[in-house]
Each structure stands twice: as C-alpha cells, then as structure tokens.
Design a protein around this motif. Structure first.
Motif, PDB file in Angstrom:
ATOM      1  N   ASN A  85       0.812  -1.209   0.000  1.00  0.00           N
ATOM      2  CA  ASN A  85       0.000   0.000   0.000  1.00  0.00           C
ATOM      3  C   ASN A  85       0.852   1.268   0.000  1.00  0.00           C
ATOM      4  OD1 ASN A  85       0.994  -0.171   2.576  1.00  0.00           O
ATOM      5  ND2 ASN A  85      -0.936   0.277   3.593  1.00  0.00           N
ATOM      6  N   SER A  86       2.045   1.191  -0.543  1.00  0.00           N
ATOM      7  CA  SER A  86       2.903   2.373  -0.568  1.00  0.00           C
ATOM      8  C   SER A  86       2.311   3.410  -1.504  1.00  0.00           C
ATOM      9  CB  SER A  86       4.323   2.000  -0.982  1.00  0.00           C
ATOM     10  OG  SER A  86       4.320   1.509  -2.295  1.00  0.00           O
ATOM     11  N   GLY A  87       2.731   4.640  -1.296  1.00  0.00           N
ATOM     12  CA  GLY A  87       2.218   5.753  -2.076  1.00  0.00           C
ATOM     13  C   GLY A  87       2.980   5.939  -3.364  1.00  0.00           C
ATOM     14  N   PRO A  88       3.009   7.176  -3.837  1.00  0.00           N
ATOM     15  CA  PRO A  88       3.658   7.451  -5.117  1.00  0.00           C
ATOM     16  C   PRO A  88       5.157   7.202  -5.066  1.00  0.00           C
ATOM     17  CG  PRO A  88       3.061   9.492  -3.998  1.00  0.00           C
ATOM     18  CD  PRO A  88       2.466   8.365  -3.200  1.00  0.00           C
ATOM     19  N   SER A  89       5.726   6.938  -6.231  1.00  0.00           N
ATOM     20  CA  SER A  89       7.163   6.709  -6.308  1.00  0.00           C
ATOM     21  C   SER A  89       7.712   7.296  -7.599  1.00  0.00           C
ATOM     22  CB  SER A  89       7.493   5.217  -6.213  1.00  0.00           C
ATOM     23  OG  SER A  89       6.988   4.538  -7.345  1.00  0.00           O
ATOM     24  N   SER A  90       9.008   7.532  -7.600  1.00  0.00           N
ATOM     25  CA  SER A  90       9.687   8.098  -8.758  1.00  0.00           C
ATOM     26  C   SER A  90      11.106   7.535  -8.814  1.00  0.00           C
ATOM     27  CB  SER A  90       9.735   9.627  -8.625  1.00  0.00           C
ATOM     28  OG  SER A  90      10.543  10.198  -9.620  1.00  0.00           O
ATOM     29  N   ARG A  91      11.611   7.345 -10.036  1.00  0.00           N
ATOM     30  CA  ARG A  91      13.001   6.926 -10.258  1.00  0.00           C
ATOM     31  C   ARG A  91      13.630   7.854 -11.278  1.00  0.00           C
ATOM     32  NH1 ARG A  91      14.387   1.039  -9.411  1.00  0.00           N
ATOM     33  NH2 ARG A  91      12.751   0.315  -8.040  1.00  0.00           N
ATOM     34  N   LEU A  92      14.869   8.225 -11.015  1.00  0.00           N
ATOM     35  CA  LEU A  92      15.596   9.088 -11.942  1.00  0.00           C
ATOM     36  C   LEU A  92      16.998   8.540 -12.133  1.00  0.00           C
ATOM     37  CD1 LEU A  92      15.836  11.782 -13.576  1.00  0.00           C
ATOM     38  CD2 LEU A  92      16.735  12.797 -11.458  1.00  0.00           C
TER      39      LEU A  92
ATOM     40  N   GLU B  23      21.261   6.109  -9.446  1.00  0.00           N
ATOM     41  CA  GLU B  23      19.826   6.278  -9.636  1.00  0.00           C
ATOM     42  C   GLU B  23      19.215   6.804  -8.345  1.00  0.00           C
ATOM     43  OE1 GLU B  23      16.577   3.962 -12.152  1.00  0.00           O
ATOM     44  OE2 GLU B  23      17.298   2.770 -10.462  1.00  0.00           O
ATOM     45  N   LEU B  24      18.337   7.794  -8.481  1.00  0.00           N
ATOM     46  CA  LEU B  24      17.604   8.365  -7.363  1.00  0.00           C
ATOM     47  C   LEU B  24      16.220   7.742  -7.327  1.00  0.00           C
ATOM     48  CD1 LEU B  24      17.043  10.545  -5.144  1.00  0.00           C
ATOM     49  CD2 LEU B  24      16.368  12.074  -7.021  1.00  0.00           C
ATOM     50  N   HIS B  25      15.835   7.263  -6.155  1.00  0.00           N
ATOM     51  CA  HIS B  25      14.500   6.698  -5.947  1.00  0.00           C
ATOM     52  C   HIS B  25      13.801   7.536  -4.883  1.00  0.00           C
ATOM     53  CE1 HIS B  25      15.742   2.752  -7.755  1.00  0.00           C
ATOM     54  NE2 HIS B  25      16.915   3.184  -7.331  1.00  0.00           N
ATOM     55  N   LEU B  26      12.550   7.885  -5.125  1.00  0.00           N
ATOM     56  CA  LEU B  26      11.724   8.578  -4.143  1.00  0.00           C
ATOM     57  C   LEU B  26      10.459   7.762  -3.956  1.00  0.00           C
ATOM     58  CD1 LEU B  26      11.984  12.193  -5.620  1.00  0.00           C
ATOM     59  CD2 LEU B  26      13.299  11.244  -3.703  1.00  0.00           C
ATOM     60  N   LEU B  27      10.026   7.609  -2.710  1.00  0.00           N
ATOM     61  CA  LEU B  27       8.851   6.805  -2.397  1.00  0.00           C
ATOM     62  C   LEU B  27       8.203   7.360  -1.139  1.00  0.00           C
ATOM     63  CD1 LEU B  27       7.140   4.106  -2.596  1.00  0.00           C
ATOM     64  CD2 LEU B  27       8.907   3.111  -1.117  1.00  0.00           C
ATOM     65  N   VAL B  28       6.891   7.500  -1.163  1.00  0.00           N
ATOM     66  CA  VAL B  28       6.160   7.872   0.046  1.00  0.00           C
ATOM     67  C   VAL B  28       5.498   6.617   0.587  1.00  0.00           C
ATOM     68  CG1 VAL B  28       4.269   9.229   1.012  1.00  0.00           C
ATOM     69  CG2 VAL B  28       5.775  10.242  -0.690  1.00  0.00           C
ATOM     70  N   GLN B  29       5.749   6.348   1.869  1.00  0.00           N
ATOM     71  CA  GLN B  29       5.105   5.217   2.541  1.00  0.00           C
ATOM     72  C   GLN B  29       4.923   5.562   4.014  1.00  0.00           C
ATOM     73  OE1 GLN B  29       7.916   2.020   1.733  1.00  0.00           O
ATOM     74  NE2 GLN B  29       8.720   2.143   3.795  1.00  0.00           N
ATOM     75  N   ASP B  30       3.747   5.289   4.534  1.00  0.00           N
ATOM     76  CA  ASP B  30       3.463   5.475   5.957  1.00  0.00           C
ATOM     77  C   ASP B  30       3.876   6.853   6.474  1.00  0.00           C
ATOM     78  OD1 ASP B  30       2.529   2.833   6.039  1.00  0.00           O
ATOM     79  OD2 ASP B  30       4.559   2.096   6.401  1.00  0.00           O
ATOM     80  N   GLN B  31       3.489   7.918   5.780  1.00  0.00           N
ATOM     81  CA  GLN B  31       3.795   9.304   6.153  1.00  0.00           C
ATOM     82  C   GLN B  31       5.299   9.578   6.241  1.00  0.00           C
ATOM     83  OE1 GLN B  31       1.441  10.195   9.650  1.00  0.00           O
ATOM     84  NE2 GLN B  31      -0.288  10.728   8.352  1.00  0.00           N
ATOM     85  N   ARG B  32       6.071   8.823   5.497  1.00  0.00           N
ATOM     86  CA  ARG B  32       7.508   9.048   5.418  1.00  0.00           C
ATOM     87  C   ARG B  32       7.924   9.063   3.957  1.00  0.00           C
ATOM     88  NH1 ARG B  32       7.001   6.899  10.218  1.00  0.00           N
ATOM     89  NH2 ARG B  32       8.400   7.343  11.934  1.00  0.00           N
ATOM     90  N   LEU B  33       8.849   9.944   3.671  1.00  0.00           N
ATOM     91  CA  LEU B  33       9.456   9.988   2.355  1.00  0.00           C
ATOM     92  C   LEU B  33      10.739   9.176   2.427  1.00  0.00           C
ATOM     93  CD1 LEU B  33       9.877  11.115  -0.529  1.00  0.00           C
ATOM     94  CD2 LEU B  33      10.996  13.094   0.548  1.00  0.00           C
ATOM     95  N   VAL B  34      10.855   8.179   1.572  1.00  0.00           N
ATOM     96  CA  VAL B  34      12.085   7.390   1.473  1.00  0.00           C
ATOM     97  C   VAL B  34      12.862   7.917   0.275  1.00  0.00           C
ATOM     98  CG1 VAL B  34      13.098   5.103   1.149  1.00  0.00           C
ATOM     99  CG2 VAL B  34      10.969   5.357   2.465  1.00  0.00           C
TER     100      VAL B  34
END
Length: 147
Positions: free
Chosen positions: A15-22, A76-87
């Motif tokens: 159930n993780s939120g949005p994510s991005s890879r660069l 590579e940069l990964h961004l992920l929102v999960q459980d009110q935390r930005l990883v």
C-alpha cells in the motif's frame, strides 16, 4: 536526536504511495538534475515546502557522494512515500559502506559533513549492498515539524 543507521532499506509495502526513479549520469549537472527533479516531483505530491527543502538537501548530499565515489558508474535516485515518510534512496556502483564516512561530532575535517547533515534531517538512514554496489537511503517524515 541522531537518526538511527539501519543496514537495510525499508521494505516497500503493497500500500505504498507514489514513487519516482531518476537515472543519473555522472556529469557536473547530476546533483542539480536530482534536486530539480525531486523538487518538482515532491511538490506535485503535495509534500509541504519545509519537507521538500529538507529532502532536496538530503538528496543533494547523497547524490554528491555517489558522484564522488563512483565517477564512472551509473547512479539512480528513488523517491517513495510510505506510511507518512518519504524514502530517499540513491543507488550507485561503489560497494564501500557509508559507516566509516560519518564523521565524529568533534571532527575538524573539511570534508565528510554530508552524511552528518543527512543524519540530522532524517528520521532514519542507512546503507545496504546490492549486486552492483550499494544503496544509501534516508527517511524523512512527510509531516512538517512545528517550530
């Protein structure tokens, strides 16, 4: 309070939120590219400006380290929102651990402060080895701190 250092990136729940890879090329513009990408993505995810500013600083430090220590390899940069935390995670091709790179509080060294900045801003951070190198990650609360 110091952020705990953990040797594994947090598991990505279903159930993780949005994510991005660069993907990042090792050019003189890699850090700037990562900062601009993160600012645009996080603002688009309605992350507060205070959290975006902290995240961009953490990203700048992690990408700078990846570029300095793996000048010929991809990152590579990964961004992920999960459980009110930005990883925030930066993968590179250098297998060296970050443990020896975190300076002592009383160090007079001119270099090596980046991970101390990450430690100060992150809820938790760490590093784990991968088949091709390592991933250094940090977690930041998506809830802005008051005062």
């Amino acid at each position: 309070m110091k952020a705990p250092t953990i040797d594994r990136i947090p598991a990505q729940p279903h159930n993780s939120g949005p994510s991005s890879r660069l993907p990042l090329n090792h050019t003189q513009h890699a850090v700037r590219t990562a900062r601009h990408h993160a600012e645009a993505v996080l603002t688009g995810w309605d992350i507060s400006q205070t959290v975006v500013e902290d995240a961009v600083l953490v990203i700048s430090e992690l990408v700078t380290n990846a570029c300095l220590h793996t000048p010929n390899g991809p990152a590579e940069l990964h961004l992920l929102v999960q459980d009110q935390r930005l990883v925030i995670a930066v993968a590179d091709t250098c297998a060296d651990s970050i443990e020896r790179a975190v300076p002592c509080d009383d160090s007079d060294d001119d270099h090596g402060r980046g991970l101390a900045v990450v430690r100060a801003l992150a809820y938790a951070f760490g590093c784990h080895r991968t088949i091709d190198g390592k991933t250094v990650w940090a977690q930041i609360s998506t809830q802005a701190q008051n005062g």
